[in-house]
Write an enzyme that holds these catalytic residues in place. Structure first.
Site, PDB file in Angstrom:
ATOM      1  N   ASP A   1       1.303  10.704   1.889  1.00 36.96           N
ATOM      2  CA  ASP A   1       1.283   9.869   0.661  1.00 36.96           C
ATOM      3  C   ASP A   1       2.721  10.043  -0.347  1.00 36.96           C
ATOM      4  O   ASP A   1       3.329   9.093  -0.711  1.00 36.96           O
ATOM      5  CB  ASP A   1       0.036   9.751  -0.088  1.00 36.96           C
ATOM      6  CG  ASP A   1       0.093   8.482  -0.795  1.00 36.96           C
ATOM      7  OD1 ASP A   1       0.959   7.415  -0.913  1.00 36.96           O
ATOM      8  OD2 ASP A   1      -1.046   8.359  -1.823  1.00 36.96           O
TER       9      ASP A   1
ATOM     10  N   HIS B   1      -4.052   7.839  -8.361  1.00 33.55           N
ATOM     11  CA  HIS B   1      -2.803   7.935  -8.886  1.00 33.55           C
ATOM     12  C   HIS B   1      -2.625   8.074 -10.497  1.00 33.55           C
ATOM     13  O   HIS B   1      -3.786   7.636 -11.135  1.00 33.55           O
ATOM     14  CB  HIS B   1      -1.760   6.630  -8.274  1.00 33.55           C
ATOM     15  CG  HIS B   1      -1.490   6.831  -7.174  1.00 33.55           C
ATOM     16  ND1 HIS B   1      -0.387   6.471  -6.434  1.00 33.55           N
ATOM     17  CD2 HIS B   1      -2.523   7.030  -5.817  1.00 33.55           C
ATOM     18  CE1 HIS B   1      -0.408   6.522  -5.278  1.00 33.55           C
ATOM     19  NE2 HIS B   1      -1.687   6.849  -4.728  1.00 33.55           N
TER      20      HIS B   1
ATOM     21  N   CYS C   1       3.596   3.800  -4.456  1.00 32.41           N
ATOM     22  CA  CYS C   1       3.235   2.713  -3.490  1.00 32.41           C
ATOM     23  C   CYS C   1       4.119   1.570  -3.733  1.00 32.41           C
ATOM     24  O   CYS C   1       4.501   1.101  -4.646  1.00 32.41           O
ATOM     25  CB  CYS C   1       1.906   2.243  -4.078  1.00 32.41           C
ATOM     26  SG  CYS C   1       1.073   0.492  -3.150  1.00 32.41           S
TER      27      CYS C   1
ATOM     28  N   ASN D   1       0.915   9.926  -7.137  1.00 34.29           N
ATOM     29  CA  ASN D   1      -0.582  10.679  -7.052  1.00 34.29           C
ATOM     30  C   ASN D   1      -0.667  11.637  -8.121  1.00 34.29           C
ATOM     31  O   ASN D   1       0.338  12.121  -8.713  1.00 34.29           O
ATOM     32  CB  ASN D   1      -0.401  11.382  -5.680  1.00 34.29           C
ATOM     33  CG  ASN D   1      -0.441  10.502  -4.570  1.00 34.29           C
ATOM     34  OD1 ASN D   1      -1.827  10.070  -4.011  1.00 34.29           O
ATOM     35  ND2 ASN D   1       0.554  10.752  -4.029  1.00 34.29           N
TER      36      ASN D   1
END
Lengths: 315, 315
Positions: free
Chosen positions: B14, B211, B242, B251
């Protein structure tokens, strides 16, 4: 939990304290006016210290006088000794914020006196209020600094904090403020200490002052809220720090704190749009400072429908 | 609350997903080895997507093969369709992380399929595991993305999340992961949604993926912990974001999350000193990325005596 939370903007005092560039008086007043316009119920506008100690507060008298003309907010200011308090009384301020370090070493390093001397000076500040007939007219807030520990001394005993709280209340404090000056608090310790403080203070309201030094600032706010605290210090953009907390990130952000509290169904009475507008101006006024604030960066798109209180603020 | 919390490092997946500079395979392996050495029980090491979609993961096979040789941690990886899962099975990985968007619009934009098509693909992934005789050998985690709302669609109904959770469990998920993909969660909603999810999942463990978009990441972790969650995703330095959450901060930081949990008397099994050492290396590896992490910045001086678990880690 649907009730009111009172946020005190401390950016003009705790925030500016370590800022090298002196913010012009007119910008300080613009800040105060905009913060009041955004709905901040209390603004700590300055500190009464000799100009050679902190040049940033050389305009303390002018700032105070102007702030007292701003409607819709309570202007308060820091005075850490009788001399500062006398200046505050002379200026006609409605609330004085005093502070006692719970750490003996921090007390000596920060204001060159023992904790007990700090307590005695607070008694003198209260006696002066009495002799001037200002009881019920000027509120006295007594902060307990380094309540969660100290970079100089290490551990600070809870018993020391509670004793100072009891002495401050007994001396006439209208509010107790518990400060995590160097960012050592965590949710578990927040719950424990604030529960003990609330048991000590009775009807005297208790405020919390957190720094986001190790990222736990808003988690600590939640823990304090859950323990019953409804007064918080915060500074726009997280401006601030402490000379004895190297690398410290500063106070919790006013804008993120408001966002957190409003999402929890608590009402701050603050207009988020107006607050973020002021926050943008602050970045321009202090180009050499790194300001924080996640809400400022990310915005709150699409959230209006989830949070009626924020929707109202953003409308 | 003295129990174990399991943190999954997702920085390599991620976190790196939106990073333009491709991190060399050998540095990814150094990251995995150091994270395993620091005690991270699970590391999401890569994502199985075509190289032209995300060049960062062109080395997915090599990273997986090498990660499976690293002792002391579980290497998992993201597969969002049957093709990716087949690659994962072929590589002999022990855990596959799959994801379904709770937002119909996010699902279509992110992986060009409806939520129902995503559920059917997960069933195919589970069927493939069965036909390969890998049940009990390869774990399947099913994440529910945008579970707290979506920048494209706005509100996401709790009922939609719970229906997808039930379908994922029924299809054979060994873990459910609830993701606040765009940073819309807050403590109140975290408590509400995770309590509802836990009521749906029975004995299947539930993980949380937050997040820090609007600063509430660690406050959300606390709320999830209080609701009974003991599995969290986090990325070193808060790396990540994102494509559908502009300005998103990424995150929650692994290091700040570990610090928070350890101060709450929870055990992560992670050596903070080793973690911070790795975090320093990460800054050097990704000079064009702005990494977060308050603990990295402020350190934890003087805190060892307060927190025996951190003291052990720092010893």
């Amino acid at each position: 939990m649907a009730d009111l939370v009172r946020i005190r903007e401390v950016g003009l005092r705790d925030g500016l304290q370590l800022v090298k560039d002196v913010l012009p008086t007119e910008l300080k007043l613009e800040w105060i006016e905009a913060a009041a316009g955004a709905g901040l119920p209390e603004i700590e506008v300055t500190s009464y210290v000799p100009p050679h100690v902190i040049p940033q507060f050389a305009d303390a008298d002018a700032v105070t006088a102007a702030a007292l003309e701003v409607p819709g907010t309570l202007a308060s200011a820091l005075a850490v000794n009788l001399k500062g308090a006398e200046r505050a009384y002379d200026l006609g301020i409605g609330k004085i914020n005093y502070v006692i370090s719970a750490s003996e070493m921090h007390s000596r390093a920060n204001v060159r006196r023992t904790r007990q001397e700090a307590v005695e000076a607070f008694r003198a500040v209260a006696a002066e209020r009495r002799s001037r007939g200002l009881e019920g007219k000027v509120a006295l807030s007594c902060g307990i600094a380094t309540a969660f520990g100290c970079t100089l001394q290490g551990e600070v005993a809870e018993a020391d904090v509670l004793r100072l709280v009891a002495e401050a209340v007994e001396a006439g404090a209208d509010e107790i403020m518990i400060a995590d000056t160097v960012g050592y608090a965590d949710p578990l310790r927040v719950r424990r200490l604030f529960a003990a403080v609330l048991a000590e203070t009775g009807s005297t309201p208790v405020a919390a002052h957190f720094h986001d030094t190790r990222g736990l600032g808003l988690a600590n706010v939640m823990a304090a809220v859950e323990t019953g605290i409804r007064r918080f210090d915060a500074s726009l953009g997280g401006l601030g720090g402490c000379p004895f907390a190297p690398g410290a990130t500063g106070n919790i952000d006013t804008e993120d704190t408001v966002y957190l509290l409003e999402t929890q169904g608590l009402s701050t009475g603050i207009d988020m749009r107006a607050l973020l507008d002021l926050r943008s101006r602050l970045s321009a006024w202090l180009p050499n400072e790194t300001l924080g604030g996640a809400v400022q960066k990310a915005g709150i798109p699409g959230l209006a429908e989830s949070y009626p209180s924020l929707a109202t603020a953003m409308a």
